[in-house]
Write a protein that holds these residues in place. Structure first.
Motif, PDB file in Angstrom:
ATOM      1  N   UNK A 221       0.851  -1.199   0.000  1.00 55.88           N
ATOM      2  CA  UNK A 221       0.000   0.000   0.000  1.00 55.88           C
ATOM      3  C   UNK A 221       0.881   1.241   0.000  1.00 55.88           C
ATOM      4  N   UNK A 222       0.433   2.261  -0.701  1.00 52.70           N
ATOM      5  CA  UNK A 222       1.085   3.563  -0.667  1.00 52.70           C
ATOM      6  C   UNK A 222       0.169   4.499   0.107  1.00 52.70           C
ATOM      7  N   UNK A 223       0.648   4.980   1.239  1.00 51.23           N
ATOM      8  CA  UNK A 223      -0.213   5.758   2.127  1.00 51.23           C
ATOM      9  C   UNK A 223       0.639   6.750   2.905  1.00 51.23           C
ATOM     10  N   UNK A 224       0.238   8.007   2.877  1.00 54.73           N
ATOM     11  CA  UNK A 224       0.921   9.036   3.642  1.00 54.73           C
ATOM     12  C   UNK A 224       0.095   9.299   4.898  1.00 54.73           C
ATOM     13  N   UNK A 225       0.639   8.848   6.025  1.00 56.98           N
ATOM     14  CA  UNK A 225      -0.117   8.941   7.271  1.00 56.98           C
ATOM     15  C   UNK A 225      -0.152  10.370   7.794  1.00 56.98           C
ATOM     16  N   UNK A 226      -1.313  10.746   8.304  1.00 52.56           N
ATOM     17  CA  UNK A 226      -1.456  12.021   8.994  1.00 52.56           C
ATOM     18  C   UNK A 226      -1.689  11.731  10.475  1.00 52.56           C
ATOM     19  N   UNK A 227      -1.348  12.654  11.298  1.00 57.18           N
ATOM     20  CA  UNK A 227      -1.558  12.459  12.721  1.00 57.18           C
ATOM     21  C   UNK A 227      -3.043  12.353  13.063  1.00 57.18           C
ATOM     22  N   UNK A 228      -3.335  11.683  14.159  1.00 62.64           N
ATOM     23  CA  UNK A 228      -4.725  11.525  14.574  1.00 62.64           C
ATOM     24  C   UNK A 228      -5.117  12.657  15.514  1.00 62.64           C
TER      25      UNK A 228
END
Length: 597
Positions: A221-228
Motif C-alpha cells: 500500500x502507498x499511504x501518507x499517514x497524517x496524525x490523529x
C-alpha cells in the motif's frame, strides 16, 4: 544414491554438532529458512500476479463474463491439481494445520507443502478467488522450516522453532514486514515462547524481507499517514466495537459455511456450487475479485467511487448514498466470498480478507458519518485502523494487527488508534468466541495446545491406546482356579482380568483375594469345582479405547482407583490403564510444550 546421501548428511550433522553450539546453529538455520521463505514468497507473488495480468489482458468487453467464470475455473484447476498430484497425505488449508502440527504431530509438516501451497493458491487467487495468499505462504515457509529440521537432525523443540521461523519468513516476504512476521509467529504458533526465540525469528524475518525487497520492491500500500486528532478518539472506539461484533459474525459465518459445504459430499459438486456463488458475487461486486488490495489502495487514494466505476452500477458512481451502500454490500459480500472460495476447494486464507474487510468497515464508518452526519473524520486513517482492528479480532492476534498495518502502510503516526482499535476488537470477539477461526475446530476436536485449560488440552493430545498396558494376565472365565494357582503366584501384577473365550470382559480378580479363596476353598479346589468366573468381581469403572484421558482421570478420582480395565466398544478386553502411566505421559507433554527453545 539415497543411502549414500544419508550417510554424508549424518557425517555433516555430527561435524556441525562438534563445531557449533545448538543456539549458534539455530541462527544459521533460521537464516537459511528465511532465505528459502523469501524466495517462496517472491515466487508466489510472481505466479499469482502473472496469472492475474494475463486474464486482465483479455478484451474487457467480456469483463463481466470473465468475472463470472474465471474464479470457478481457478477453483476447478486447484481441485484437479490437489486430486491428481497430492495423494500420499491429506491437503490442508490455512494456518490451522500449523497449530495442529505443533500440538499433535511433533511439528512435522508433509514436504509437499513446500510447493503445493504455492501452486494451488496461485491458481485460486490468480483466477480471481476471493482469498488471501498469506496463509498459504505461511504454511509453505513453515513446511520449509519443518523439513529443514529433519535434514539437520533436530529435535521437537528446535523443529518447532524452525517451523515458526518459516511461517514468519513467509509473512514477512509477502508484506515486506519483518516485525509483523515475527510477531505473528509468536502470537499464533509460539504462545509459550522464551526470550532467546526472538533471535532466530528476527533473523528469518529479516532475511526473507531482504530477499522480497530485492525481487519485488513495490510496497503493498502507498499511504501518507497524517496524525490523529484527539476529538476523533471516541469514533475510533465506536468503530472498534462495531468491528469486534463483525468479527464475531464472521467467525460464526465461517462455521456455518463450513458445515454447509461439508454436507456436500461430492467434491465436484462443491466446485460447481461454490464457483457459481462466487462468480455471481464477483460479477455484481468486482472489488471481490482476487485479494482485494487494489480496491483498498483506491480508497486510500481518495477514489471512493472506484468500486462503482468498475461494476454494473457505474451510472451511480457520483452519488454519495450509492457509494456508501455499495461499499457496505461489498463488505458483506467479501465475508461470504472469502469463505466460499476456500470451502469450495480453492486454497487461500482469511488473513488477507480480514484486512480488506477491515478497510471496508473503516471506509463505511467514516465516509458514512461524514456524508450523513456532517463530521470531518479522516477517512484514510479510519481505513487503516479498521484493517488492524479486523485482523486482530478475526485472528485473535492484536499485536500482529498493530505492527503489520503500521509497517505496510507506514502509519506509525496512528499507533495509538491502532492499539486501541486492535485491543477493543479483539476483546469483543474474544468474549463471544473463545477461539479464533483458525483454532475453533482444533479446540472442538481436542487438538489445540492452548494456555487456557492447560491440563485438559495437554491430555487431549494423548489416546488411551498410547498408554495401554497389555502385560497383565487374563484368565478364561471357564478355567479352573486350581489350574491357575501357579500362574497367579508367579505373576508380577496383583490384578487379573477374567474374559470369555471370545475376549468379552467378565470381571476382575485380585491376587490377595485369590490367595484367601484358596485357603477357604481348599476342599473344593481338590474337587476342581471352582471356576474363575465364580470369583470375578465387576469393575467399579470401565474405560474404552476412545474414552478421553481427562475422563479417565475423573473416573479414577471418583472411585479412588489407580488401575482400570480398558475395553473396545464390542466389550472385549484390551488391557489396563494406570494413573502412573497417565501422569508420566502428562509430564512428557508439559515438558515438550514448554521447551520451545
Amino acid at each position: 544414491m539415497y543411502l549414500r546421501s544419508m550417510v554424508h548428511l549424518r557425517k555433516v550433522n555430527v561435524w556441525r554438532k562438534r563445531q557449533l553450539s545448538g543456539a549458534n546453529f539455530l541462527i544459521i538455520a533460521a537464516a537459511f529458512v528465511g532465505l528459502l521463505g523469501g524466495l517462496a514468497g517472491a515466487l508466489l507473488k510472481l505466479l499469482t500476479h502473472t496469472i492475474e495480468h494475463s486474464i486482465q489482458g483479455i478484451d474487457w468487453g467480456l469483463k463481466y463474463y470473465i468475472l463470472l467464470i474465471f474464479p470457478s475455473i481457478g477453483i476447478l484447476l486447484t481441485v484437479v491439481y490437489i486430486s491428481g498430484f497430492i495423494r500420499k497425505s491429506k491437503f490442508e488449508h490455512g494456518l490451522s494445520q500449523l497449530i495442529y502440527s505443533i500440538s499433535k504431530s511433533g511439528s512435522k509438516i508433509p514436504i509437499h507443502n513446500t510447493y503445493s501451497q504455492i501452486i494451488s493458491s496461485a491458481l485460486t487467487v490468480g483466477f480471481g478467488g476471493s482469498a488471501g495468499l498469506e496463509a498459504p505462504i505461511a504454511v509453505t515457509g513453515a513446511a520449509i522450516g519443518s523439513n529443514s529440521s529433519k535434514i539437520f537432525g533436530l529435535n521437537y523443540r528446535d523443529r518447532t522453532l524452525l517451523l515458526a521461523c518459516g511461517a514468519a519468513a513467509g509473512i514477512a516476504s509477502v508484506f515486506n514486514s519483518p516485525i509483523a512476521g515475527m510477531v505473528l509467529a509468536l502470537e499464533l504458533l509460539l504462545p509459550q515462547f522464551s526470550i532467546p526465540a526472538f533471535i532466530p525469528l528476527l533473523i528469518a524475518s529479516a532475511v526473507a524481507t531482504v530477499v522480497s525487497q530485492f525481487l519485488s520492491p513495490e510496497p503493498l500500500f502507498v499511504f501518507v499517514a497524517e496524525g490523529w486528532r484527539f476529538d476523533a478518539l471516541p469514533y475510533y472506539i465506536l468503530m472498534a466495537l462495531g468491528i469486534g461484533y463483525f468479527c464475531s459474525y464472521f467467525t460464526k459465518l465461517n462455521t456455518w459455511v463450513g458445515a454447509l459445504f461439508h454436507s456436500i459430499k461430492n467434491k465436484w459438486t462443491k466446485v460447481i456450487v461454490g464457483g457459481l456463488v462466487l462468480g455471481i458475487l464477483i460479477a455484481v461486486f468486482p472489488a471481490l475479485y482476487g485479494e482485494g488490495y487494489i480496491t483498498i489502495q483506491e480508497l486510500l487514494n481518495g477514489n471512493y467511487s472506484y468500486m462503482l466505476q468498475v461494476s454494473f452500477f457505474k451510472d451511480f458512481a457520483h452519488t454519495d448514498w450509492s457509494v456508501f451502500l455499495f461499499a457496505l454490500l461489498t463488505l458483506f459480500g467479501k465475508s461470504i466470498a472469502a469463505l466460499v472460495t476456500v470451502q469450495a476447494g480453492g486454497n487461500g486464507g482469511s488473513f488477507g480478507p480480514s484486512l480488506v474487510m477491515g478497510g471496508f468497515i473503516g471506509f463505511v464508518f467514516a465516509y458514512g458519518l461524514n456524508t450523513f452526519a456532517g463530521t470531518q473524520l479522516n477517512v484514510t486513517n479510519f481505513i487503516v485502523v479498521g484493517m488492524a482492528a479486523c485482523l486482530s479480532g478475526v485472528m485473535h492476534a492484536p499485536l500482529t494487527g498493530i505492527f503489520l498495518i503500521a509497517e505496510i502502510t507506514g502509519g506509525y503516526k496512528l499507533m495509538v488508534p491502532l492499539m486501541i482499535g486492535a485491543a477493543i476488537a479483539y476483546y469483543v470477539n474474544r468474549r463471544h468466541n473463545k477461539y479464533s477461526i483458525y483454532t475453533q475446530s482444533l479446540a472442538k476436536e481436542g487438538n489445540l495446545l492452548s494456555l487456557e485449560d492447560r491440563d485438559r488440552t495437554l491430555l487431549a493430545a494423548v489416546d488411551v491406546g498410547q498408554l495401554l498396558e497389555t502385560d497383565y494376565m487374563a484368565f478364561l472365565a471357564e478355567s479352573k482356579l486350581s489350574d491357575n494357582i501357579s500362574k497367579i503366584l508367579d505373576a508380577k501384577k496383583n490384578i487379573f482380568a477374567v474374559v470369555e473365550a471370545d475376549g468379552t470382559f467378565t470381571g476382575l480378580v485380585f491376587s490377595e483375594q485369590l490367595l484367601e479363596d484358596v485357603v477357604k476353598l481348599k476342599d473344593k479346589l481338590e474337587e476342581a469345582s471352582v471356576l474363575m468366573k465364580d470369583l470375578a468381581q465387576p469393575a467399579l469403572e470401565l474405560v474404552y479405547l476412545d474414552t478421553p484421558i481427562y475422563e479417565v482421570i475423573q473416573q479414577m478420582e471418583r472411585k479412588n482407583i489407580r488401575t482400570l480395565p480398558v475395553l473396545n466398544r464390542d466389550g472385549q478386553f484390551a488391557g489396563f490403564i494406570t494413573k502412573n502411566a497417565i501422569f508420566s505421559k502428562y509430564r512428557q507433554e508439559i515438558n515438550k510444550s514448554l521447551n520451545y527453545f
